[in-house]
Design a protein around this motif. Structure first.
Motif, PDB file in Angstrom:
ATOM      1  N   ILE A  10       0.828  -1.220   0.000  1.00  0.00           N
ATOM      2  CA  ILE A  10       0.000   0.000   0.000  1.00  0.00           C
ATOM      3  C   ILE A  10       0.857   1.262   0.000  1.00  0.00           C
ATOM      4  O   ILE A  10       1.937   1.313   0.580  1.00  0.00           O
ATOM      5  CB  ILE A  10      -1.035   0.045   1.140  1.00  0.00           C
ATOM      6  N   LYS A  11       0.320   2.262  -0.683  1.00  0.00           N
ATOM      7  CA  LYS A  11       0.998   3.559  -0.824  1.00  0.00           C
ATOM      8  C   LYS A  11       0.514   4.515   0.271  1.00  0.00           C
ATOM      9  O   LYS A  11      -0.450   4.210   0.984  1.00  0.00           O
ATOM     10  CB  LYS A  11       0.653   4.146  -2.204  1.00  0.00           C
ATOM     11  N   ASP A  12       1.163   5.662   0.342  1.00  0.00           N
ATOM     12  CA  ASP A  12       0.746   6.669   1.320  1.00  0.00           C
ATOM     13  C   ASP A  12      -0.739   6.973   1.159  1.00  0.00           C
ATOM     14  O   ASP A  12      -1.218   7.179   0.040  1.00  0.00           O
ATOM     15  CB  ASP A  12       1.541   7.967   1.131  1.00  0.00           C
ATOM     16  N   TYR A  13      -1.435   6.994   2.268  1.00  0.00           N
ATOM     17  CA  TYR A  13      -2.873   7.292   2.365  1.00  0.00           C
ATOM     18  C   TYR A  13      -3.790   6.163   1.903  1.00  0.00           C
ATOM     19  O   TYR A  13      -4.999   6.295   1.906  1.00  0.00           O
ATOM     20  CB  TYR A  13      -3.243   8.615   1.661  1.00  0.00           C
ATOM     21  N   GLN A  14      -3.185   5.024   1.519  1.00  0.00           N
ATOM     22  CA  GLN A  14      -4.020   3.875   1.193  1.00  0.00           C
ATOM     23  C   GLN A  14      -4.359   3.126   2.488  1.00  0.00           C
ATOM     24  O   GLN A  14      -3.637   3.244   3.497  1.00  0.00           O
ATOM     25  CB  GLN A  14      -3.288   2.964   0.213  1.00  0.00           C
ATOM     26  N   VAL A  15      -5.452   2.389   2.456  1.00  0.00           N
ATOM     27  CA  VAL A  15      -5.909   1.642   3.633  1.00  0.00           C
ATOM     28  C   VAL A  15      -5.968   0.159   3.254  1.00  0.00           C
ATOM     29  O   VAL A  15      -6.312  -0.181   2.121  1.00  0.00           O
ATOM     30  CB  VAL A  15      -7.311   2.120   4.088  1.00  0.00           C
ATOM     31  N   GLN A  16      -5.603  -0.700   4.185  1.00  0.00           N
ATOM     32  CA  GLN A  16      -5.619  -2.142   3.913  1.00  0.00           C
ATOM     33  C   GLN A  16      -6.298  -2.877   5.061  1.00  0.00           C
ATOM     34  O   GLN A  16      -6.075  -2.558   6.226  1.00  0.00           O
ATOM     35  CB  GLN A  16      -4.167  -2.629   3.775  1.00  0.00           C
ATOM     36  N   TYR A  17      -7.126  -3.873   4.707  1.00  0.00           N
ATOM     37  CA  TYR A  17      -7.744  -4.732   5.718  1.00  0.00           C
ATOM     38  C   TYR A  17      -6.806  -5.909   5.979  1.00  0.00           C
ATOM     39  O   TYR A  17      -6.213  -6.454   5.042  1.00  0.00           O
ATOM     40  CB  TYR A  17      -9.095  -5.234   5.211  1.00  0.00           C
ATOM     41  N   ALA A  18      -6.640  -6.290   7.223  1.00  0.00           N
ATOM     42  CA  ALA A  18      -5.767  -7.420   7.547  1.00  0.00           C
ATOM     43  C   ALA A  18      -6.222  -8.079   8.837  1.00  0.00           C
ATOM     44  O   ALA A  18      -7.020  -7.523   9.594  1.00  0.00           O
ATOM     45  CB  ALA A  18      -4.332  -6.940   7.697  1.00  0.00           C
ATOM     46  N   VAL A  19      -5.712  -9.275   9.063  1.00  0.00           N
ATOM     47  CA  VAL A  19      -5.942  -9.975  10.324  1.00  0.00           C
ATOM     48  C   VAL A  19      -4.635  -9.962  11.100  1.00  0.00           C
ATOM     49  O   VAL A  19      -3.570 -10.240  10.548  1.00  0.00           O
ATOM     50  CB  VAL A  19      -6.412 -11.425  10.066  1.00  0.00           C
ATOM     51  N   LEU A  20      -4.711  -9.588  12.373  1.00  0.00           N
ATOM     52  CA  LEU A  20      -3.550  -9.654  13.259  1.00  0.00           C
ATOM     53  C   LEU A  20      -3.433 -11.120  13.692  1.00  0.00           C
ATOM     54  O   LEU A  20      -4.401 -11.682  14.223  1.00  0.00           O
ATOM     55  CB  LEU A  20      -3.783  -8.723  14.454  1.00  0.00           C
ATOM     56  N   LEU A  21      -2.270 -11.734  13.420  1.00  0.00           N
ATOM     57  CA  LEU A  21      -2.129 -13.178  13.634  1.00  0.00           C
ATOM     58  C   LEU A  21      -1.345 -13.499  14.896  1.00  0.00           C
ATOM     59  O   LEU A  21      -0.371 -12.807  15.217  1.00  0.00           O
ATOM     60  CB  LEU A  21      -1.380 -13.797  12.449  1.00  0.00           C
ATOM     61  N   ASN A  22      -1.750 -14.569  15.585  1.00  0.00           N
ATOM     62  CA  ASN A  22      -0.915 -15.059  16.682  1.00  0.00           C
ATOM     63  C   ASN A  22       0.008 -16.169  16.157  1.00  0.00           C
ATOM     64  O   ASN A  22      -0.054 -16.525  14.969  1.00  0.00           O
ATOM     65  CB  ASN A  22      -1.770 -15.515  17.873  1.00  0.00           C
ATOM     66  N   GLU A  23       0.838 -16.706  17.038  1.00  0.00           N
ATOM     67  CA  GLU A  23       1.834 -17.714  16.627  1.00  0.00           C
ATOM     68  C   GLU A  23       1.170 -18.939  16.024  1.00  0.00           C
ATOM     69  O   GLU A  23       1.770 -19.662  15.229  1.00  0.00           O
ATOM     70  CB  GLU A  23       2.689 -18.163  17.830  1.00  0.00           C
ATOM     71  N   ARG A  24      -0.077 -19.199  16.428  1.00  0.00           N
ATOM     72  CA  ARG A  24      -0.795 -20.386  15.947  1.00  0.00           C
ATOM     73  C   ARG A  24      -1.586 -20.108  14.673  1.00  0.00           C
ATOM     74  O   ARG A  24      -2.359 -20.945  14.234  1.00  0.00           O
ATOM     75  CB  ARG A  24      -1.748 -20.879  17.048  1.00  0.00           C
ATOM     76  N   GLY A  25      -1.434 -18.925  14.131  1.00  0.00           N
ATOM     77  CA  GLY A  25      -2.159 -18.590  12.903  1.00  0.00           C
ATOM     78  C   GLY A  25      -3.610 -18.226  13.150  1.00  0.00           C
ATOM     79  O   GLY A  25      -4.401 -18.106  12.208  1.00  0.00           O
ATOM     80  N   GLY A  26      -3.986 -18.068  14.426  1.00  0.00           N
ATOM     81  CA  GLY A  26      -5.340 -17.632  14.775  1.00  0.00           C
ATOM     82  C   GLY A  26      -5.428 -16.108  14.736  1.00  0.00           C
ATOM     83  O   GLY A  26      -4.407 -15.417  14.694  1.00  0.00           O
ATOM     84  N   ALA A  27      -6.659 -15.613  14.752  1.00  0.00           N
ATOM     85  CA  ALA A  27      -6.865 -14.169  14.632  1.00  0.00           C
ATOM     86  C   ALA A  27      -6.879 -13.494  16.003  1.00  0.00           C
ATOM     87  O   ALA A  27      -7.767 -13.746  16.821  1.00  0.00           O
ATOM     88  CB  ALA A  27      -8.176 -13.887  13.908  1.00  0.00           C
ATOM     89  N   VAL A  28      -5.882 -12.657  16.259  1.00  0.00           N
ATOM     90  CA  VAL A  28      -5.888 -11.839  17.479  1.00  0.00           C
ATOM     91  C   VAL A  28      -6.979 -10.780  17.328  1.00  0.00           C
ATOM     92  O   VAL A  28      -7.679 -10.424  18.267  1.00  0.00           O
ATOM     93  CB  VAL A  28      -4.518 -11.159  17.687  1.00  0.00           C
ATOM     94  N   ASP A  29      -7.126 -10.302  16.074  1.00  0.00           N
ATOM     95  CA  ASP A  29      -8.126  -9.280  15.766  1.00  0.00           C
ATOM     96  C   ASP A  29      -8.161  -9.116  14.247  1.00  0.00           C
ATOM     97  O   ASP A  29      -7.277  -9.624  13.545  1.00  0.00           O
ATOM     98  CB  ASP A  29      -7.734  -7.945  16.417  1.00  0.00           C
ATOM     99  N   ASP A  30      -9.183  -8.408  13.762  1.00  0.00           N
ATOM    100  CA  ASP A  30      -9.095  -7.943  12.378  1.00  0.00           C
ATOM    101  C   ASP A  30      -9.095  -6.421  12.415  1.00  0.00           C
ATOM    102  O   ASP A  30      -9.657  -5.812  13.333  1.00  0.00           O
ATOM    103  CB  ASP A  30     -10.194  -8.522  11.478  1.00  0.00           C
ATOM    104  N   LEU A  31      -8.420  -5.806  11.467  1.00  0.00           N
ATOM    105  CA  LEU A  31      -8.158  -4.379  11.601  1.00  0.00           C
ATOM    106  C   LEU A  31      -7.943  -3.713  10.249  1.00  0.00           C
ATOM    107  O   LEU A  31      -7.816  -4.367   9.207  1.00  0.00           O
ATOM    108  CB  LEU A  31      -6.914  -4.174  12.490  1.00  0.00           C
ATOM    109  N   LEU A  32      -7.918  -2.373  10.296  1.00  0.00           N
ATOM    110  CA  LEU A  32      -7.552  -1.583   9.131  1.00  0.00           C
ATOM    111  C   LEU A  32      -6.174  -0.994   9.367  1.00  0.00           C
ATOM    112  O   LEU A  32      -5.865  -0.547  10.465  1.00  0.00           O
ATOM    113  CB  LEU A  32      -8.548  -0.434   8.911  1.00  0.00           C
ATOM    114  N   ILE A  33      -5.348  -1.012   8.313  1.00  0.00           N
ATOM    115  CA  ILE A  33      -4.025  -0.385   8.375  1.00  0.00           C
ATOM    116  C   ILE A  33      -4.071   0.861   7.500  1.00  0.00           C
ATOM    117  O   ILE A  33      -4.339   0.767   6.298  1.00  0.00           O
ATOM    118  CB  ILE A  33      -2.930  -1.330   7.828  1.00  0.00           C
TER     119      ILE A  33
END
Lengths: 364, 127
Positions: A77-100
């Protein structure tokens, strides 16, 4: 003691029904969930989403570090772009989902209110390299302006010209002397924007935006709108044990050299997932799936419901749930208080024609 | 929140209007407000038996579902068929058009166990 957002007094003035949510006293509805849902799809609403958390990541190694903890690839992503992602734990599970949000000198992560502290601690624990992590959640207010008339409304009220802004882009600008961050994002499936502002300016922004035909909408409508689009909600479709691939979020998973949970993600990409998210509906009156109800196929229990509502837009029942990954039938049965009710499998989103789809097409 | 003086209440937020050996039953203003938009009511069959504080049906709202508990034991005399086409009558007029069932009371002693308007107001934290 429950926290209050800077817009609390407006909610009470508008006779909102307030409920505790993620440690905040939040409006669940004003006029009613059905009215607010339909008004979002047809016109324009204002949500107070100040309970959402904001975590800032800065420093020389910010990008490298962020790539290490999320499922997506923030180097894309470039400056001012937004990306959806999942914050991952060591087990590949979702700590949260978020916008970057990628801003010229920093990244801003917008996280679920219920997970703000968990995410912040997780990010600190997994800190790598030269990075500075700050929890700004108590300083920032957030409003979501959602609906087909959002772009015109922000031109009329805040004087913002947003017609060239693409979906999942943002800009830093000012209203009078108030610095604001505006993005074309949302959780409704309609065209719309989210505005971030320092708390001390929050009231002025609300007073400026809450004009003309806009109506307030609460957490109830926010949930029906997101479910009608098939968007996952943390705590329902996502949790610490569920991987983004199981949740059907493959397009937000990018393989990078090194990232948390890589072993499981690679394995699931190569060998498939154990369970998968499905969507289903029923037009039978009173057949409304609810969280935790059991899902059956040909008499065998194959999974459970994660979210279910009566859809105000479609006027029938819709839901999502996890089932064994080898399930491929066109229907399931759900145990609704002891009665097995048939549901048809469908693709997402449930609501297919929205102003967001129109807006995206126009910008291609 | 409306809590009419001429009704009896349950801690599960039903009301009963007792006239001789007939009780009309519905849910309270507080209950309809908590549930929000009601979209379906699962009603029992006329002639079926209901028991004191046992579930006899359910109310589906957009986001949640709630069981209906019978304030009294009895036999279902009549169900509000209007609710099939217009379940939101419960939201709009919970003590009138939004009534749910009428029962013939079989154990009048149970009436003494129901809450008075004053007790019910205390339960929901109203003045």
């Amino acid at each position: 003691m429950l926290k209050r957002t800077p817009f609390y007094k407006f909610h009470t003035e508008l006779n909102a029904r307030m409920v505790p949510f993620a440690g905040f006293e939040m409006p669940v509805q004003y006029e009613g969930i059905i009215k607010e849902t339909l008004y979002t799809r047809q016109k324009l609403v204002l949500f107070d989403v100040s309970h959402m958390g904001e975590i800032e990541i800065k420093g020389k190694d910010a990008l490298h570090y962020l790539s290490y903890v999320v499922s997506n690839d923030p180097s894309k992503i470039k400056d001012y772009q937004v990306q959806y992602a999942v914050l991952l734990n060591e087990r590949g599970g979702a700590v949260d989902d978020l916008l970057i949000y990628k801003l010229p000198d920093r990244y801003l992560l917008v996280v679920n209110a219920a997970n703000t502290d968990k995410d912040y601690n997780f990010l600190l624990e997994h800190k790598k390299g030269e990075v500075e992590i700050k929890n700004l959640s108590d300083e920032i207010a957030q409003l979501a302006i959602q609906g087909p008339f959002a772009e015109a409304h922000l031109r009329d009220t805040l004087g913002l010209e947003l017609s060239d802004m693409k979906f999942y882009w943002s800009m830093e600008t000012k209203y009078k002397d108030i610095p604001i961050l505006v993005s074309r994002t949302g959780y409704t499936g309609e065209d719309g924007f989210e505005i971030y502002v320092k708390k001390n300016y929050a009231e002025e922004i609300w007073n400026t935006v809450f004009k003309n035909d806009i109506k307030p909408a609460g957490l109830g409508a926010r949930d029906t709108l997101r479910l009608e689009m098939g968007y996952p909600l943390y705590g329902h479709e996502l949790n610490d044990d569920i991987s983004p691939l199981e949740a059907g979020l493959k397009r937000f998973v990018k393989l990078k050299d090194e990232f948390l949970g890589k072993d499981r993600i690679v394995k699931e990409l190569e060998q498939g997932v154990n369970k998968k998210l499905i969507a289903f509906f029923s037009e039978e009156k009173g057949s409304i799936p609810r969280e935790k109800m059991k899902i059956y196929a040909e008499g065998e229990e194959i999974g459970y419901v994660t979210s279910g509502i009566f859809s105000p837009t479609l006027n029938y029942s819709i839901g999502m749930g996890y089932v064994k990954s080898d399930f491929t039938d066109e229907k399931v049965h759900i145990d609704i208080r002891g009665k097995l009710k048939e549901f048809k499998i469908c693709s997402l989103p449930f609501v297919k024609e929205t102003s967001l789809k129109v807006s995206k097409k126009r910008k291609q | 929140m409306l809590v009419p003086e001429d009704l009896k209440y349950t801690k599960e937020h039903e009301w009963a209007k007792i006239e001789g050996d007939i009780a009309t039953i519905g849910i309270t203003d507080f209950a309809q407000s908590e549930l929000s938009d009601i979209v379906y009511v699962e009603l029992p069959a006329v002639g079926s038996a209901v028991e004191y504080m046992e579930p006899f049906g359910s109310i589906e709202a957009v986001k949640t579902v709630a069981d209906l508990y019978s304030p009294l034991s009895g036999e279902i005399m009549e169900v509000n068929e209007e609710l099939e086409n217009n379940p939101s009558a419960i939201n709009e007029d919970p003590y009138g058009q939004g009534w749910i069932v009428k029962i013939r009371i079989t154990n009048p002693e149970e009436i003494g166990k129901l809450l008075s308007p004053e007790d019910y107001r205390k339960l929901i934290g109203a003045e």
